[in-house]
Write a protein that holds these residues in place. Structure first.
Motif, short mmCIF file in Angstrom:
data_model
loop_
_atom_site.label_atom_id
_atom_site.label_comp_id
_atom_site.label_asym_id
_atom_site.label_seq_id
_atom_site.Cartn_x
_atom_site.Cartn_y
_atom_site.Cartn_z
N GLY A 78 0.82 -1.20 0.00
CA GLY A 78 0.00 0.00 0.00
C GLY A 78 0.86 1.25 0.00
N GLY A 79 0.25 2.36 -0.40
CA GLY A 79 0.94 3.65 -0.44
C GLY A 79 1.20 4.09 -1.86
N GLY A 80 0.44 5.08 -2.32
CA GLY A 80 0.65 5.60 -3.67
C GLY A 80 0.13 4.70 -4.77
N VAL A 81 -0.74 3.75 -4.44
CA VAL A 81 -1.25 2.82 -5.45
C VAL A 81 -2.39 3.46 -6.25
N SER A 82 -2.36 3.26 -7.57
CA SER A 82 -3.41 3.76 -8.47
C SER A 82 -3.68 2.70 -9.53
N ALA A 83 -4.65 2.96 -10.39
CA ALA A 83 -4.95 2.03 -11.48
C ALA A 83 -3.77 1.91 -12.43
N GLN A 84 -2.94 2.96 -12.49
CA GLN A 84 -1.81 2.97 -13.41
C GLN A 84 -0.66 2.07 -12.94
N ASN A 85 -0.44 1.96 -11.64
CA ASN A 85 0.72 1.19 -11.16
C ASN A 85 0.37 -0.08 -10.40
N LEU A 90 1.75 -5.95 -8.34
CA LEU A 90 1.42 -7.37 -8.29
C LEU A 90 2.50 -8.20 -8.99
N VAL A 91 2.97 -7.70 -10.12
CA VAL A 91 4.06 -8.37 -10.85
C VAL A 91 5.33 -8.41 -9.99
N ALA A 92 5.53 -7.36 -9.19
CA ALA A 92 6.72 -7.27 -8.33
C ALA A 92 6.65 -8.24 -7.15
N GLY A 93 5.49 -8.87 -6.94
CA GLY A 93 5.40 -9.87 -5.89
C GLY A 93 4.34 -9.65 -4.83
N ALA A 94 3.61 -8.53 -4.90
CA ALA A 94 2.55 -8.28 -3.91
C ALA A 94 1.39 -9.25 -4.13
N SER A 95 0.83 -9.77 -3.05
CA SER A 95 -0.35 -10.64 -3.17
C SER A 95 -1.59 -9.81 -3.48
N HIS A 96 -1.64 -8.61 -2.92
CA HIS A 96 -2.73 -7.65 -3.12
C HIS A 96 -2.13 -6.24 -3.12
N ARG A 108 -14.86 12.46 -0.96
CA ARG A 108 -15.88 11.45 -1.27
C ARG A 108 -15.26 10.28 -2.04
N VAL A 109 -15.93 9.13 -1.99
CA VAL A 109 -15.49 7.99 -2.79
C VAL A 109 -15.69 8.32 -4.26
N ASP A 110 -14.64 8.11 -5.05
CA ASP A 110 -14.76 8.25 -6.51
C ASP A 110 -15.08 6.86 -7.04
N TRP A 111 -16.36 6.60 -7.22
CA TRP A 111 -16.81 5.24 -7.58
C TRP A 111 -16.28 4.83 -8.95
N ALA A 112 -16.10 5.79 -9.85
CA ALA A 112 -15.57 5.47 -11.18
C ALA A 112 -14.13 4.97 -11.06
N ARG A 113 -13.35 5.63 -10.23
CA ARG A 113 -11.97 5.21 -10.02
C ARG A 113 -11.91 3.82 -9.37
N LEU A 114 -12.76 3.63 -8.38
CA LEU A 114 -12.78 2.35 -7.67
C LEU A 114 -13.15 1.22 -8.64
N ASP A 115 -14.14 1.48 -9.47
CA ASP A 115 -14.58 0.49 -10.46
C ASP A 115 -13.47 0.19 -11.47
N THR A 120 -9.30 -3.41 -13.44
CA THR A 120 -7.93 -3.49 -13.95
C THR A 120 -7.18 -4.70 -13.38
N ILE A 121 -7.32 -4.91 -12.07
CA ILE A 121 -6.54 -5.99 -11.43
C ILE A 121 -7.41 -7.13 -10.88
N GLY A 122 -8.71 -6.89 -10.80
CA GLY A 122 -9.62 -7.86 -10.19
C GLY A 122 -9.82 -7.54 -8.72
N GLY A 123 -11.07 -7.54 -8.28
CA GLY A 123 -11.37 -7.22 -6.89
C GLY A 123 -10.72 -8.18 -5.90
N ASP A 124 -10.40 -9.40 -6.37
CA ASP A 124 -9.78 -10.38 -5.47
C ASP A 124 -8.34 -10.03 -5.14
N LYS A 125 -7.79 -9.01 -5.82
CA LYS A 125 -6.41 -8.56 -5.54
C LYS A 125 -6.38 -7.19 -4.86
N LEU A 126 -7.55 -6.69 -4.49
CA LEU A 126 -7.65 -5.33 -3.95
C LEU A 126 -8.05 -5.32 -2.48
#
Length: 254
Positions: A78-85, A90-96, A108-115, A120-126
């Motif tokens: 965690g820390g600085g994670v976005s849809a872009q990185n 995960l490729v570097a070895g993180a399980s989630h 507020r929650v940005d639901w578009a970003r969350l979606d 992008t990675i699957g909710g099972d990795k978030l």
């Protein structure tokens, strides 16, 4: 269960008083001479999965990657994670990947970003970090190194709605984080009643009894991270070896 942690600040493993993370008045309990990779290897050796590496601000990329390489698939990042990185971590070895600030905008929650991130990675990795502070009688999510209150209240409705996008929740009780004065019992009990997903609580733990207390108050749904009180982080309240043994006993009972 006990979940281990590696908190990174300026490339070093540290334990910081949660509410002081703004640049002025930062209070640090402990700075380790050992590397993030050393801690990751320790957790791997002792069979402790599901711990988290948190980057507190910039300058932690290399240390975080080294930790993930030392325990591939065993740590969340965690820390600085976005849809872009996110995929790169995960490729570097993180399980989630663990996300907070990126899915909040203007309180507020940005639901578009969350979606977007979940797709992008699957909710099972978030993992969603809903670290919170108390205001009045309610708990609200805080972002931007725990300095900014959002309008999102932590309650059963919020957790149910967000559970559609992620695999787990991580909650730091920021008001007690790093103080070693005991857990927020009220919050842990509520989280156990509210959460539909696995959850890790962090904040204030100062004894092995807190591990037993969280297990009981959380109804077996809430795991605990212990930081500043642990002997491997310079603390005197909790022996790391006792936490490892606690997990082994829990697994045996389970």
């Amino acid at each position: 269960m006990f979940r281990p942690c590696i908190d990174l600040h300026e490339g070093k493993v540290k334990q910081i008083v949660g509410g002081t993370l703004g640049d002025a008045g930062l209070r640090t309990n402990f700075i380790s001479e050992k590397s993030a990779a050393w801690y990751a290897e320790l957790y791997r050796r002792d069979g402790l999965p599901g711990g988290h590496v948190i980057q507190l601000g910039p300058g932690n990329d290399a240390a975080a990657r080294a930790a993930l390489a030392a325990y591939p698939g065993g740590l969340q990042l965690g820390g600085g994670v976005s849809a872009q990185n996110a995929r790169g971590w995960l490729v570097a070895g993180a399980s989630h990947v663990i996300v907070t600030s990126w899915v909040f905008r203007e309180g507020r929650v940005d639901w578009a970003r969350l979606d977007e991130l979940a797709k992008t990675i699957g909710g099972d990795k978030l993992v969603l970090d809903l670290s919170c502070r108390k205001r009045g009688e309610k708990y609200f999510v805080v972002t931007d190194r725990w300095q900014k209150f959002t309008e999102l209240e932590v309650n059963a409705e919020t957790l149910e709605k967000l559970s559609l996008y992620c695999a787990e929740f991580l909650i730091h009780a920021v008001d007690v984080e790093g103080l070693c004065r005991g857990i927020d019992c009220e919050l842990v009990q509520k989280l156990g009643q509210w959460t539909p997903l696995p959850m890790t609580y962090a904040g204030g733990a100062n004894s092995l009894a807190d591990l037993e207390l969280v297990t009981r108050l959380g109804g077996g749904k809430v795991d605990l991270t212990i930081g500043s009180a642990l002997d491997i982080f310079g603390g005197s309240g909790v022996k790391y070896a006792d936490c490892v043994e606690f997990n082994r006993q829990q697994a045996h009972r389970g």
